[in-house]
Write a protein that holds these residues in place. Structure first.
Motif, mmCIF file in Angstrom:
data_model
loop_
_atom_site.group_PDB
_atom_site.id
_atom_site.type_symbol
_atom_site.label_atom_id
_atom_site.label_comp_id
_atom_site.label_asym_id
_atom_site.label_seq_id
_atom_site.Cartn_x
_atom_site.Cartn_y
_atom_site.Cartn_z
ATOM 1 N N UNK A 89 1.018 -1.225 -0.010
ATOM 2 C CA UNK A 89 0.040 0.235 0.119
ATOM 3 C C UNK A 89 1.065 1.161 -0.130
ATOM 4 N N UNK A 90 1.980 1.259 0.587
ATOM 5 C CA UNK A 90 2.879 2.272 0.865
ATOM 6 C C UNK A 90 3.329 2.684 -0.494
ATOM 7 N N UNK A 91 4.048 1.781 -1.215
ATOM 8 C CA UNK A 91 4.464 1.863 -2.675
ATOM 9 C C UNK A 91 3.543 2.252 -3.423
ATOM 10 N N UNK A 92 2.294 1.676 -3.449
ATOM 11 C CA UNK A 92 1.151 2.020 -4.382
ATOM 12 C C UNK A 92 0.994 3.449 -4.213
ATOM 13 N N UNK A 93 0.894 4.003 -3.031
ATOM 14 C CA UNK A 93 0.774 5.638 -2.570
ATOM 15 C C UNK A 93 1.865 6.272 -3.151
ATOM 16 N N UNK A 94 2.843 5.812 -2.980
ATOM 17 C CA UNK A 94 4.271 6.474 -3.511
ATOM 18 C C UNK A 94 4.159 6.838 -5.094
ATOM 19 N N UNK B 71 4.100 10.014 -7.268
ATOM 20 C CA UNK B 71 5.050 10.646 -7.972
ATOM 21 C C UNK B 71 4.518 10.472 -9.638
ATOM 22 N N UNK B 72 3.885 9.817 -9.968
ATOM 23 C CA UNK B 72 3.650 9.708 -11.232
ATOM 24 C C UNK B 72 2.227 10.115 -11.740
ATOM 25 N N UNK B 73 1.285 10.214 -10.832
ATOM 26 C CA UNK B 73 -0.140 10.785 -10.994
ATOM 27 C C UNK B 73 -0.386 11.933 -10.304
ATOM 28 N N UNK B 74 -0.748 11.890 -9.334
ATOM 29 C CA UNK B 74 -1.450 13.075 -8.396
ATOM 30 C C UNK B 74 -0.463 14.462 -8.445
ATOM 31 N N UNK B 75 1.181 14.130 -8.210
ATOM 32 C CA UNK B 75 1.894 15.136 -8.211
ATOM 33 C C UNK B 75 2.932 15.381 -9.190
ATOM 34 N N UNK B 76 2.359 14.585 -10.433
ATOM 35 C CA UNK B 76 3.197 14.527 -11.624
ATOM 36 C C UNK B 76 3.097 15.874 -12.364
ATOM 37 N N UNK B 77 4.264 16.535 -12.843
ATOM 38 C CA UNK B 77 4.085 17.547 -13.755
ATOM 39 C C UNK B 77 3.517 17.514 -15.166
ATOM 40 N N UNK B 78 3.235 16.306 -15.538
ATOM 41 C CA UNK B 78 2.904 15.828 -16.612
ATOM 42 C C UNK B 78 1.511 16.196 -16.782
#
Length: 396
Positions: A257-262, A266-273
């Protein structure tokens, strides 16, 4: 000096560690007695597997005392001999088994090096690394070893200098020696390493000495064409298992769960893309996970993601739609789609197996898989874009 330590010391040491030495032998009567004698200095427990020898081997063993002996009425191959030896040792309660060839190429004086290494790193699988630059090293051996090393790295991600040496220390209590292995000849030793690595056992090389006699004195049971063919078939199967099962398995084992959240942070919610570019990466991954480029999905996905400057991690994760539990559904969905597009009935012709029927099913599947991949990727992309729009701040 290790060589000056008494036999009693080494016997006690190997007993404490639970070590037996296994010597598989097939028609090596000229060297077998000397190998046994040299091993006796270090090991109190020795098992010789007489793999259907037709020379003086039986007579030599009948004159030896305090030996465990397994005799095969007919030659079954080195892989079978090793498997039977390892299985016997495990059932007898030994923790480790050292395997040493009976042709005199290995030196029992390297046993202390194996002992020292296993005391530092218990339950490691140690493979003796030979000097491949030796003047007498047969050219076919050097090529075969490099060939084997390459495939082993591809299948496990582990780099070894020597994967074909028969001088090894196996942590047999951690190995499923009765269930894992399917090969009977020389390829068994590569198969055993791969299965051990897949099972989470650390595999390492340790330098050992080797003696290669002049060409006219060598006794070799290696048959280049047949053995290379079997090794190539084995590696083909192992690579497919690696791509279709081991890599996805390892990926999902790391999914806490921790890795999924991370990952999502990193790649979705706070991604600059932007939402559109993330959607494109998901669409590409799903498409590549379904389209029939077996064994190359990940490589092509990485290449296309790099080419179009899309998020490689997201694309690879999406491509894992083709994990084993999903494969039957993807195959059937592709086949049904092909039948619908071609206007054919959905019938696998299981009761009417013929070349024409097989050809028809393959045609239906190949055409359907591309269309099915397009439909699924667009559907996945649409759902992803809607969720991203609802859950993320707009990125430009």
């Amino acid at each position: 000096m290790k060589e000056q330590i008494s036999t009693a010391y080494w016997h006690e040491k190997l007993k404490q560690l639970g070590i037996i030495v296994i010597i598989p032998s097939y028609n090596n009567g000229k060297t077998l007695a000397d190998v046994i004698e040299s091993v006796r200095f270090y090991a109190p427990d020795i098992l010789v597997v007489n793999d259907g020898s037709t020379d003086e081997t039986a007579g030599i063993l009948s004159r030896e005392s305090n030996l465990h002996i397994i005799t095969h009425p007919a030659n079954q191959g080195k892989g079978v001999a090793l498997r039977h030896g390892l299985s016997f040792a495990k059932k007898q309660g030994f923790r480790y088994a050292i395997t040493i060839d009976s042709d005199g190429q290995h030196f029992a004086s390297d046993i202390p090096a194996l002992i020292e290494a296993i005391e530092k790193e218990p339950d490691t699988l140690l493979v003796g690394a030979r000097n491949l630059a030796s003047d007498n090293m047969p050219g076919k051996n050097t090529f075969a070893n490099k060939f084997s090393n390459f495939w082993f790295t591809l299948e496990t991600g582990i780099k070894l200098q020597d994967t074909q040496s028969g001088y090894r220390l196996y942590p047999i209590q951690r190995m499923n020696v009765d269930k894992w292995y399917y090969t009977a000849k020389y390829e068994f030793e590569l198969e055993a390493l791969v299965f051990a690595a897949w099972g989470g056992i650390t595999v390492k090389n340790i330098p050992v000495h080797v003696y290669y006699p002049p060409q006219e004195e060598r006794v070799s049971h290696f048959r280049p064409f047949r053995d290379f063919t079997r090794i190539s078939i084995l590696n083909t199967v192992l690579v497919l298992v690696t791509l279709l099962w081991i890599i996805p398995r390892n990926f999902f084992r790391k999914l806490t769960w921790k890795n999924c959240k991370q990952f999502f942070s990193d790649h979705v919610t706070h991604s600059p893309e932007s939402n559109l570019r993330i959607t494109a990466a998901i669409t590409l991954g799903v498409f590549m996970g379904i389209v029939p480029v077996w064994g190359y999905q990940m490589l092509i996905t990485l290449f296309l993601a790099h080419l179009f400057r899309l998020n490689k991690v997201i694309a690879i994760v999406a491509a894992n739609i083709s994990i084993p539990p999903m494969i039957p559904f993807l195959l059937y969905g592709s086949y049904v789609t092909g039948c619908k597009v071609l206007g054919d009935p959905v019938n696998l012709h299981l009761n009417e197996l013929s070349f024409e029927n097989v050809k028809s099913v393959i045609e239906q599947y190949l055409i359907g898989s591309v269309i099915f991949a397009v439909v699924c990727s667009i559907l996945a992309g649409t759902i992803a874009f809607i969720l991203l729009t609802a859950c993320r701040k707009k990125k430009i």
